[in-house]
Design a protein around this motif. Structure first.
Motif, PDB file in Angstrom:
ATOM      1  N   VAL A  72      91.749   0.178  61.783  1.00  0.00           N
ATOM      2  CA  VAL A  72      92.650  -0.666  60.895  1.00  0.00           C
ATOM      3  C   VAL A  72      92.721  -0.162  59.459  1.00  0.00           C
ATOM      4  N   ASP A  73      93.900   0.220  59.146  1.00  0.00           N
ATOM      5  CA  ASP A  73      93.894   0.448  57.584  1.00  0.00           C
ATOM      6  C   ASP A  73      94.406  -0.561  56.712  1.00  0.00           C
ATOM      7  N   VAL A  74      95.197  -1.574  56.866  1.00  0.00           N
ATOM      8  CA  VAL A  74      95.426  -2.709  56.228  1.00  0.00           C
ATOM      9  C   VAL A  74      95.503  -3.879  57.145  1.00  0.00           C
ATOM     10  N   SER A  86      86.652 -18.662  58.993  1.00  0.00           N
ATOM     11  CA  SER A  86      86.496 -18.305  60.303  1.00  0.00           C
ATOM     12  C   SER A  86      87.261 -17.435  60.924  1.00  0.00           C
ATOM     13  N   CYS A  87      88.406 -16.933  60.339  1.00  0.00           N
ATOM     14  CA  CYS A  87      89.217 -15.857  60.553  1.00  0.00           C
ATOM     15  C   CYS A  87      88.509 -14.534  60.193  1.00  0.00           C
ATOM     16  N   LEU A  88      87.826 -14.473  59.213  1.00  0.00           N
ATOM     17  CA  LEU A  88      87.168 -13.237  58.826  1.00  0.00           C
ATOM     18  C   LEU A  88      86.092 -13.021  59.706  1.00  0.00           C
ATOM     19  N   GLU A  89      85.307 -14.008  60.319  1.00  0.00           N
ATOM     20  CA  GLU A  89      84.596 -13.629  61.017  1.00  0.00           C
ATOM     21  C   GLU A  89      84.905 -13.216  62.533  1.00  0.00           C
ATOM     22  N   ILE A  90      85.957 -13.656  62.737  1.00  0.00           N
ATOM     23  CA  ILE A  90      86.875 -12.953  64.109  1.00  0.00           C
ATOM     24  C   ILE A  90      87.341 -11.553  63.772  1.00  0.00           C
ATOM     25  N   CYS A  91      87.850 -11.369  62.454  1.00  0.00           N
ATOM     26  CA  CYS A  91      87.993  -9.794  61.937  1.00  0.00           C
ATOM     27  C   CYS A  91      86.912  -8.974  61.790  1.00  0.00           C
ATOM     28  N   ALA A  92      85.836  -9.180  61.865  1.00  0.00           N
ATOM     29  CA  ALA A  92      84.788  -8.622  61.249  1.00  0.00           C
ATOM     30  C   ALA A  92      84.624  -7.217  62.056  1.00  0.00           C
ATOM     31  N   ILE A  94      86.902  -5.378  62.711  1.00  0.00           N
ATOM     32  CA  ILE A  94      87.822  -4.249  62.174  1.00  0.00           C
ATOM     33  C   ILE A  94      88.159  -4.367  60.637  1.00  0.00           C
ATOM     34  N   LEU A  95      86.897  -4.796  59.871  1.00  0.00           N
ATOM     35  CA  LEU A  95      86.824  -4.614  58.520  1.00  0.00           C
ATOM     36  C   LEU A  95      85.393  -3.754  58.152  1.00  0.00           C
ATOM     37  N   SER A  96      86.049  -2.797  57.261  1.00  0.00           N
ATOM     38  CA  SER A  96      85.002  -1.978  56.850  1.00  0.00           C
ATOM     39  C   SER A  96      85.202  -1.662  55.309  1.00  0.00           C
ATOM     40  N   ASP A  97      84.248  -0.812  54.623  1.00  0.00           N
ATOM     41  CA  ASP A  97      84.500  -0.527  53.449  1.00  0.00           C
ATOM     42  C   ASP A  97      85.830   0.503  53.112  1.00  0.00           C
ATOM     43  N   GLN A  98      86.581   0.761  53.927  1.00  0.00           N
ATOM     44  CA  GLN A  98      87.702   1.491  53.965  1.00  0.00           C
ATOM     45  C   GLN A  98      89.153   0.625  54.335  1.00  0.00           C
ATOM     46  N   HIS A 118      83.148  -8.648  54.433  1.00  0.00           N
ATOM     47  CA  HIS A 118      82.623  -7.592  55.363  1.00  0.00           C
ATOM     48  C   HIS A 118      82.871  -6.264  54.934  1.00  0.00           C
ATOM     49  N   GLY A 119      82.699  -6.190  53.633  1.00  0.00           N
ATOM     50  CA  GLY A 119      82.680  -4.699  52.958  1.00  0.00           C
ATOM     51  C   GLY A 119      84.115  -4.362  52.746  1.00  0.00           C
TER      52      GLY A 119
END
Length: 308
Positions: A72-74, A86-92, A94-98, A118-119
């Motif tokens: 995922v880009d955006v 809580s949403c950010l935990e669910i999204c972990a 697909i989250l990266s430093d990019q 999460h970066g």
């Protein structure tokens, strides 16, 4: 580019219908919804959009499992402010430093979430588009406005490109969307309006325009905004226009609109009072500034919630 929108509420569905129209060859747009039943409904039926007499339907893929999304880009984060962490935990997954994460919440409490990304890198958006959710995946575009996107801190070229692409996506889809170097000023400008309108309409059960005629309501709106101005000035926030006059103009221009907070209490849902008037109260306590009108509005909305 792979864009993912999280939270298909009123604003989320409006942005989804916009993004689907704005995608170019090679782009992918997906909705992530923790509610698998609603995700299946949207995947089957698409997003239903209406504005006045115009009614359109757009096919959209929706999933409830982030593991199905791949790269995922955006991410456009359109959940309520109280659900962000809580949403950010669910999204972990697909989250990266990019990854670019674009926050689209009311209020300003989400500005304190940068330690839970999460970066990923955060950008922020604010909009005056009016949207009402009529059912799962069914949105009424209740009023045209403007949307601003920007960073709190200078980004790298990579993230600047991602936000520019996101701006183009929404612009191509038909929204008045702009990049800004002063997003914090824009977020506070929107906060002033929300502070003055949302809780009053929710507690009094009135539409935006009725604030200007309901006995005592305009005076309370002015008092709440003046307290928020004092807090903003103490925090060194730039204020470009008279926030009271802006709120009065919004009341006139959106006279028939039902505020998001009134929509919430009408459907017995939790409100974002903590991120709006509650944020003014919290900052006021930190700074030693009295905020009695915002305190009263916050208590009145919480009383309504406690009596659902």
């Amino acid at each position: 580019m792979h864009y993912v929108l999280v939270g298909p509420g009123a604003l989320g569905c409006l942005l989804a219908s916009t993004a689907v129209q704005g995608t170019r060859d090679g782009d992918t747009f997906t909705i992530l919804d923790y509610n698998s039943e609603r995700a299946n409904h949207i995947s089957t039926n698409g997003i239903s959009y209406q504005e006045g007499e115009k009614k359109l339907s757009f096919p959209v893929k929706a999933v409830s499992d982030p593991q199905l999304l791949g790269h995922v880009d955006v991410i456009l984060l359109c959940v309520k402010s109280y659900d962000i962490k809580s949403c950010l935990e669910i999204c972990a997954p697909i989250l990266s430093d990019q990854t670019l994460l674009v926050f689209m919440q009311n209020g300003i409490r989400h500005l304190a979430c940068e330690d839970a990304l999460h970066g990923a890198t955060a950008a922020y958006g604010t909009t005056t588009e009016g949207a009402t959710l009529l059912g799962p995946g069914h949105v009424n575009h209740a009023g045209r406005g403007a949307t601003h996107l920007g960073f709190l801190h200078a980004p790298t070229i990579h993230f600047n490109t991602l936000l520019n692409n996101t701006n183009q996506l929404l612009s191509y889809g038909g929204l008045d969307t702009n990049l800004t170097s002063s997003i914090l000023t824009k977020l506070w400008a929107k906060l002033f309006v929300n502070v003055g309108i949302n809780a009053l309409t929710a507690t009094l059960g009135i539409k935006n325009g009725e604030i200007l005629s309901f006995p005592g309501a305009e005076e309370r709106m002015r008092a709440a905004i003046q307290e928020a101005i004092q807090v903003a000035q103490a925090k060194g926030i730039e204020i470009l226009n008279d926030p009271v006059e802006v709120a009065q103009t919004v009341c006139k221009n959106t006279a028939g609109n039902v505020s998001s907070m009134l929509q919430d209490v009408s459907k017995k849902r939790k409100t974002e009072i903590g991120g709006i008037n509650g944020a003014v109260v919290a900052f006021g306590k930190e700074l030693g500034i009295e905020t009695p009108e915002n305190q009263l509005l916050m208590e009145q909305v919480k009383d309504i919630e406690n009596n659902y």
